[in-house]
Design an enzyme around this catalytic site. Structure first.
Site, PDB file in Angstrom:
ATOM      1  N   PHE A  47      -9.805-150.405 -51.938  1.00 15.15           N
ATOM      2  CA  PHE A  47     -10.654-149.623 -50.757  1.00 15.15           C
ATOM      3  C   PHE A  47     -10.801-150.750 -49.641  1.00 15.15           C
ATOM      4  O   PHE A  47     -11.579-151.736 -49.990  1.00 15.15           O
ATOM      5  CB  PHE A  47     -12.034-149.275 -51.351  1.00 15.15           C
ATOM      6  CG  PHE A  47     -12.737-148.394 -50.060  1.00 15.15           C
ATOM      7  CD1 PHE A  47     -12.447-147.239 -49.722  1.00 15.15           C
ATOM      8  CD2 PHE A  47     -13.523-149.074 -49.214  1.00 15.15           C
ATOM      9  CE1 PHE A  47     -13.155-146.385 -49.004  1.00 15.15           C
ATOM     10  CE2 PHE A  47     -14.270-148.317 -48.242  1.00 15.15           C
ATOM     11  CZ  PHE A  47     -14.096-147.104 -47.937  1.00 15.15           C
ATOM     12  N   SER A 292     -21.665-145.856 -44.994  1.00 19.49           N
ATOM     13  CA  SER A 292     -21.285-145.675 -46.443  1.00 19.49           C
ATOM     14  C   SER A 292     -20.139-145.257 -46.851  1.00 19.49           C
ATOM     15  O   SER A 292     -19.502-144.374 -46.490  1.00 19.49           O
ATOM     16  CB  SER A 292     -22.270-144.707 -47.012  1.00 19.49           C
ATOM     17  OG  SER A 292     -21.958-143.923 -47.967  1.00 19.49           O
ATOM     18  N   LYS A 293     -19.456-146.045 -47.875  1.00 17.77           N
ATOM     19  CA  LYS A 293     -18.174-145.728 -48.418  1.00 17.77           C
ATOM     20  C   LYS A 293     -18.257-144.207 -48.922  1.00 17.77           C
ATOM     21  O   LYS A 293     -17.254-143.729 -48.660  1.00 17.77           O
ATOM     22  CB  LYS A 293     -18.002-146.929 -49.701  1.00 17.77           C
ATOM     23  CG  LYS A 293     -16.697-146.597 -50.212  1.00 17.77           C
ATOM     24  CD  LYS A 293     -16.569-147.775 -51.197  1.00 17.77           C
ATOM     25  CE  LYS A 293     -15.712-147.483 -52.244  1.00 17.77           C
ATOM     26  NZ  LYS A 293     -15.339-148.485 -53.317  1.00 17.77           N
ATOM     27  N   ARG A 294     -19.352-143.951 -49.530  1.00 15.65           N
ATOM     28  CA  ARG A 294     -19.377-142.542 -50.082  1.00 15.65           C
ATOM     29  C   ARG A 294     -19.561-141.366 -49.208  1.00 15.65           C
ATOM     30  O   ARG A 294     -18.724-140.607 -49.126  1.00 15.65           O
ATOM     31  CB  ARG A 294     -20.495-142.493 -51.229  1.00 15.65           C
ATOM     32  CG  ARG A 294     -19.949-142.486 -52.620  1.00 15.65           C
ATOM     33  CD  ARG A 294     -20.659-142.835 -53.682  1.00 15.65           C
ATOM     34  NE  ARG A 294     -21.417-144.273 -53.496  1.00 15.65           N
ATOM     35  CZ  ARG A 294     -22.662-144.511 -53.148  1.00 15.65           C
ATOM     36  NH1 ARG A 294     -23.552-143.347 -52.926  1.00 15.65           N
ATOM     37  NH2 ARG A 294     -23.166-145.731 -52.960  1.00 15.65           N
ATOM     38  N   LYS A 295     -20.295-141.764 -48.157  1.00 24.84           N
ATOM     39  CA  LYS A 295     -20.536-140.561 -47.435  1.00 24.84           C
ATOM     40  C   LYS A 295     -19.647-140.604 -46.178  1.00 24.84           C
ATOM     41  O   LYS A 295     -19.629-139.433 -45.572  1.00 24.84           O
ATOM     42  CB  LYS A 295     -22.033-140.710 -46.978  1.00 24.84           C
ATOM     43  CG  LYS A 295     -23.139-140.403 -47.838  1.00 24.84           C
ATOM     44  CD  LYS A 295     -24.525-140.295 -47.460  1.00 24.84           C
ATOM     45  CE  LYS A 295     -25.570-141.300 -48.309  1.00 24.84           C
ATOM     46  NZ  LYS A 295     -26.510-141.579 -47.519  1.00 24.84           N
TER      47      LYS A 295
END
Ligand code: GLU
Length: 546
Positions: A47, A292-295
């Site tokens: 990533f 944020s990587k997730r959001k």
């Protein structure tokens, strides 16, 4: 206590050589005075975060501006986070944005290997040296024991960690160590900290300026039980032997700086200069938070490629986040290559950089409006080849046709360059009406089917593709008049209620019929590009849909 003997037992590695050997193998770099040796040191997680690009640009600029070296080191000590093909992703995503390394993983260089996993022998040599000098020791504490200590510290509101009285293995006797080894108890190697948390030192951070650093008192792990170093230890050894003299890294590492300062000291290395850059943040409603990587899809570098942002647009925008005086410079010198801007660490933001995708879109429009037709063609084609649909890929096979389309849609030759395009994805989709296989009109006529039919048929009857723009427009006016629309704007404005509309409403009907859109570049040119047959068949199609 015979630490010499223990060092050999605790770090058994036949390959280890004397430290002088490594010092000579990786000599001081022969560089001009003031040259900066910087690096990007990502973990191969597969990533790539926008923050990686941010820090890469800063390190690359500073190194190259100073006649130094910028290299890539892969920090792969954490096997659990490692992903197949990750180094390839690092290279390809940074290359897209024009980041060039001078040396490093998968490149040549005299300071390698550039993968930490391939440097075990080197870390072992330095860990052994610390043990010999009484500055590191084995720790046999189990997870449960450490957890118990943590609980006790939390309950009693004490500083957490492995230090002082809580460093149970710090003062084991030689016999105890040998007995534990004989019992095959797993162990890690810890630094024997000499620091005191009561002591604070002023420190000059290259980005943040004057800060205060508290001494480290933690006996941090330097080698894990499998002999693999921790980040703290590996980076100290590597940055020393790779002769890094400036480390620009994320501010999440600021908290570990005391450990690093102590490690460099214990190892007898000169501390490189450190600069901790701020994190990239965004507005989420009224609050500001870290990207944020997730959001947030825009946290990933892949996002920009997939969406078809031009690399120069992303780089330019990143520069506005990186250096506070960049925008002013860009306004003054809109055409100068980015690398002519004098990057300065001192102008990097000390607190969060606010990422705003709308601003990136604005920068993108400007950058794309500066491309020539062929540059635009190559850029869009490259995007379509990677991310476009099969039909979109095919649109680039007739180069001449596409160049005409681009020239019109970019406003080339007109009074003003158009700034319609934000990204390749959006441009390729916007141009799809020029191609029959992707022409999927949703006709939104504002007049009754009878009126539209009469206008379209009237136009078809008089259309001659050999007409120039003004002859063509006279015919559109004639069709307007035949249908009771005002062809003269003055007359219309004087008495708008006397007409169902004016000539521009008539042109809109033609535009919707031919392109499916009510807003396009010059309609006469569009018809010229489409050609007579296709123009008429599209008008037929629109009539049939009524
Ligand atoms: N491997 C660390 C990371 O990915 C590198 C930090 C540094 O640049 O020293 O965050």
């Amino acid at each position: 206590m015979d630490w010499n003997k223990l060092a050999d037992i605790l770090v058994p590695d036949e390959n280890v050589k004397p430290l002088d050997y490594y010092e000579a193998l990786y000599p001081e770099r022969d560089l001009p005075k003031g040259a900066r040796v910087t690096r990007l040191a990502p973990s191969p997680t597969g990533f790539m975060h926008l923050g990686n690009l941010y820090v890469a640009i800063a390190n690359e600029r500073i190194a190259h501006q100073s006649g130094g070296v910028f290299y890539l080191r892969i920090e792969d000590t954490d096997d659990k986070r490692k992903v197949e093909g990750a180094v390839e992703v690092i290279h390809s995503s940074l290359k897209y944005f024009g980041i060039a390394f001078d040396e490093g993983a998968e490149l040549s260089g005299n300071y390698g290997p550039y993968y930490q996993r391939q440097r075990a022998e080197i870390y072992h040599a330095y860990a052994k040296d610390l043990i010999r000098r009484g500055l590191a020791y084995p720790c046999f504490c189990t997870e449960e024991e450490l957890e118990k200590t943590r609980e006790y510290q939390t309950e009693n509101k004490l500083l957490p960690g492995y230090y002082g009285e809580f460093a149970h293995c710090r003062n084991l006797s030689e016999e105890e160590i040998l007995a534990n080894l004989a019992a095959k108890k797993p162990y890690v190697i810890r630094l024997r900290s000499q620091g005191n948390v009561e002591v604070k030192h002023p420190f000059r951070d290259a980005v943040k300026g004057e800060i205060t650093v508290t001494e480290n008192n933690q006996d941090v792990v330097i080698l894990k039980s499998d002999g693999i170093p921790t980040y703290h230890f590996a980076h100290a050894v590597d940055d020393h032997l790779m002769r890094t003299n400036l480390v620009i890294r994320g501010e999440e590492w600021l908290a570990s700086l005391p450990i690093h300062i102590e490690l460099f000291k214990a190892l007898g290395f000169r501390l490189p200069e450190y600069g901790h850059n701020c994190s990239i943040q965004k507005m989420d409603g009224d609050t500001r938070r870290k990207l944020s990587k997730r959001k947030d899809p825009e946290a990933s570098l892949t996002f920009y490629r997939e969406e078809g942002y031009h690399p120069l647009a992303v780089r330019t925008y990143m520069m506005t986040l990186l250096n506070s005086n960049f925008e002013e410079w860009r306004l003054k010198f809109p055409d100068k290559p980015l690398d002519e801007f004098k990057f300065s660490i001192g102008k990097m933001g000390k607190s969060g950089a606010l990422f705003d995708i709308l601003k990136l879109n604005d920068v993108s429009k400007t950058v794309l409006s500066g491309l020539s037709e062929t540059e635009m063609f190559d850029f869009l084609k490259d995007w379509a080849e990677h991310y476009g649909s099969d039909a979109e890929k095919k649109h680039f096979s007739d180069r001449e046709y596409m160049l005409k389309v681009l020239s019109l849609c970019m406003g080339i030759g007109g009074k003003k360059r158009r700034k319609d395009f934000v990204s390749a994805k959006q441009a390729v989709s916007m141009l799809s009406y020029f191609f029959d296989d992707t022409f999927a009109p949703e006709y939104a006529f504002r007049y009754s089917p009878e009126v539209v039919r009469s206008v379209l048929e009237g136009f078809e009857a008089s259309y001659d593709s050999a007409d120039d723009s003004s002859a063509w427009f006279s015919k559109v006016k004639a069709v307007a008049e035949e249908n009771g629309f005002a062809s003269d704007m003055k007359a219309y404005k004087a008495n708008p209620d006397a007409y169902p509309g004016n000539v521009s409403d008539v042109a809109e009907m033609l535009r919707v019929a031919v392109t499916g859109l009510s807003n396009t570049p010059d309609l006469w040119t569009i018809m010229q590009i489409l050609g007579k047959e296709r123009t008429l068949s599209r008008i037929d199609g629109a009539i049939a849909s009524l």
